[in-house]
Design an enzyme around this catalytic site. Sequence first.
Site, PDB file in Angstrom:
ATOM      1  N   TYR A 141       9.476-100.128  52.303  1.00 19.14           N
ATOM      2  CA  TYR A 141       9.991 -99.579  53.563  1.00 19.14           C
ATOM      3  C   TYR A 141      11.085-100.482  54.108  1.00 19.14           C
ATOM      4  CZ  TYR A 141      10.231 -97.763  58.302  1.00 19.14           C
ATOM      5  OH  TYR A 141      10.678 -97.221  59.472  1.00 19.14           O
ATOM      6  N   GLY A 184       9.741 -92.872  69.575  1.00 16.06           N
ATOM      7  CA  GLY A 184       8.940 -92.188  68.567  1.00 16.06           C
ATOM      8  C   GLY A 184       9.642 -90.955  68.007  1.00 16.06           C
ATOM      9  N   TYR A 193      13.961 -83.401  60.791  1.00 17.19           N
ATOM     10  CA  TYR A 193      13.187 -84.455  61.457  1.00 17.19           C
ATOM     11  C   TYR A 193      12.937 -84.147  62.930  1.00 17.19           C
ATOM     12  CZ  TYR A 193      12.019 -89.554  61.499  1.00 17.19           C
ATOM     13  OH  TYR A 193      11.426 -90.783  61.584  1.00 17.19           O
ATOM     14  N   GLN A 211       6.149 -98.521  70.996  1.00 22.93           N
ATOM     15  CA  GLN A 211       6.112 -97.056  70.862  1.00 22.93           C
ATOM     16  C   GLN A 211       5.260 -96.460  71.984  1.00 22.93           C
ATOM     17  OE1 GLN A 211       4.702 -96.192  66.848  1.00 22.93           O
ATOM     18  NE2 GLN A 211       6.714 -95.392  66.297  1.00 22.93           N
ATOM     19  N   ASP A 229      12.918 -90.383  66.754  1.00 20.65           N
ATOM     20  CA  ASP A 229      14.095 -91.154  66.383  1.00 20.65           C
ATOM     21  C   ASP A 229      15.457 -90.463  66.514  1.00 20.65           C
ATOM     22  OD1 ASP A 229      11.767 -92.374  65.690  1.00 20.65           O
ATOM     23  OD2 ASP A 229      12.283 -92.769  63.619  1.00 20.65           O
ATOM     24  N   GLU A 237       4.194 -84.033  57.681  1.00 20.91           N
ATOM     25  CA  GLU A 237       4.721 -84.772  58.831  1.00 20.91           C
ATOM     26  C   GLU A 237       5.276 -83.781  59.865  1.00 20.91           C
ATOM     27  OE1 GLU A 237       7.780 -87.437  57.586  1.00 20.91           O
ATOM     28  OE2 GLU A 237       7.672 -88.677  59.391  1.00 20.91           O
ATOM     29  N   TRP A 283       1.708 -98.348  62.033  1.00 24.31           N
ATOM     30  CA  TRP A 283       2.563 -97.987  63.168  1.00 24.31           C
ATOM     31  C   TRP A 283       1.683 -97.823  64.408  1.00 24.31           C
ATOM     32  CZ3 TRP A 283       5.300 -97.558  58.761  1.00 24.31           C
ATOM     33  CH2 TRP A 283       6.693 -97.586  58.836  1.00 24.31           C
TER      34      TRP A 283
HETATM   35  C1  2M8 Z   1       8.950 -92.220  62.254  1.00 20.66           C
HETATM   36  O1  2M8 Z   1       9.680 -93.404  62.551  1.00 20.66           O
HETATM   37  C2  2M8 Z   1       9.956 -94.429  61.620  1.00 20.66           C
HETATM   38  C3  2M8 Z   1      10.579 -95.567  62.389  1.00 20.66           C
HETATM   39  O2  2M8 Z   1       9.650 -96.041  63.337  1.00 20.66           O
HETATM   40  C4  2M8 Z   1      10.881 -93.992  60.496  1.00 20.66           C
HETATM   41  O3  2M8 Z   1      11.369 -92.855  60.493  1.00 20.66           O
HETATM   42  O4  2M8 Z   1      11.102 -94.798  59.586  1.00 20.66           O
HETATM   43  C5  2M8 Z   1       8.743 -91.510  63.610  1.00 20.66           C
HETATM   44  O5  2M8 Z   1       8.306 -90.195  63.415  1.00 20.66           O
HETATM   45  C6  2M8 Z   1       7.725 -92.300  64.435  1.00 20.66           C
HETATM   46  O6  2M8 Z   1       7.434 -91.625  65.619  1.00 20.66           O
HETATM   47  C7  2M8 Z   1       6.444 -92.551  63.633  1.00 20.66           C
HETATM   48  O7  2M8 Z   1       5.593 -93.382  64.377  1.00 20.66           O
HETATM   49  C8  2M8 Z   1       6.739 -93.202  62.275  1.00 20.66           C
HETATM   50  C9  2M8 Z   1       5.501 -93.273  61.380  1.00 20.66           C
HETATM   51  O8  2M8 Z   1       4.888 -92.002  61.281  1.00 20.66           O
HETATM   52  O9  2M8 Z   1       7.739 -92.456  61.586  1.00 20.66           O
END
Ligand code: 2M8
Length: 446
Positions: free
Chosen positions: A91, A181, A371, A117, A183, A415, A42
Amino acid sequence: MTLPPRNPPATETVWNAAVKVLLGNDAGDWTRPAPQLYPHQWSWDSAFCAIGWAHVDLRRAMREQQRLFAAQWRTGKIPYIVYDDTASESYFPDSARWGCRVSPDAPDGPPTGGLCQPPVHALALSRIWDLARPDPEQRGAARRYLRRIYPAVLAWHRYLATVRDPEGSGLVTVYHPWESGCDNSPRWDTVLNSFQIGDLPPYVRRDTRFVEAAQRPSDRDYRRYLWLLELMKRRHYDESLIARHHPFKVKDVFFSSIFVAANEALLELCDVVDAPAADRELVAGWAQRGQAGVAASVDPDLGLSLDYDVRAGAWLRSRTFAGLAPLIAGYHTATLIAQLDSAAFLGNPGLHGPLLASTSPLDDAFEPRNYWRGPTWPVINWLFWRALRRAGDHGRAQRLRAAALDLADSDGFFEYYDPRTGEPLGSPDQSWSAAVTLDWLAAPDA
Ligand code: 2M8
């Protein structure tokens, strides 16, 4: 090279544990954001990881963002995901769902997602330079690395300043909550509810296999996210069409504030790489325009800055950490600091520690375990810590850092965390949480 922690021995265990997370998620030249939930590269995670690696192994830090920048689109866009197709089962959406090759602007090489992002990359580069500078050998290697990557970083910033801000407002337009970022932040609720969605190709969510569904975006949110993806794909990721017709077009104040900080960092790097004067003028101009745009987004009644719905021509009222984003763009104003200290944010007596929650505990939309709708995120607090420190507000910066280190010490590198109890949530062993902790541990004081 592994630097010892500067504040031993109390922090040594945390330090070693953070290094272990990065090593465990190391995919060679890039870092998985989390072992199971996020198996690809990412964009902004990778930049934060580079900051973490810079404390462990500078050469590894210099490699971290190379695969990402090699996947740059012809428009200058740095994609939000570079896929590892050996992990395509784990994923969703996978690279096939994006189908980015329909765009003539998509890169060759590993497939990518069609979004971008927040641009923290130049902040990571300047951190690498700071750490490499004292040692003549490292300094030489870092300068050569920065010279190589600089043109791509400049093109990325040019894309954001032009394609993503055709109005020249100083505020960057995002086309999807995934670009922000953050979501499922309440910041996007109004816009996501403002359009109808059509039929979607079938899909199965994979994220809820690894994390409790209540801590992730809802199925309703996902349908909207995927509908926006379908619309962009139908338009072959042509941004002139998307800018005209897309139902989600928002000037994102948090993204834009990071862009100001990133342009300031890039300006400093212009000196390191001996960039032409014309480049410096350009980058300085983007930073100034961004500052003005971010300053103009502060709502006088709320005392917070707001995102702007371009399609509806309306400011989006919400109370999240993003309202304090002008601090990241260098606006250390009495109004914002009063908000930061108030019960809406750090001064809330119900908080486990003085850390920013993703949504204000006083906001109706606050959901402490869901989240981006309430939990505390280490990387967000790192951005505000950096901003406070740069503004010379060492007292506040130090308090934030101490609270974040306490959380990492007691709960490890998750996270996100419940801001009322500190309970760890989301994925364990999240790379960027470990990475920013290394930077906090290595900071001399605040
Ligand atoms: C989260 O986003 C992804 C989609 O991009 C997801 O939830 O599947 C967010 O927290 C994003 O900001 C972050 O970059 C990503 C990977 O940690 O996860």
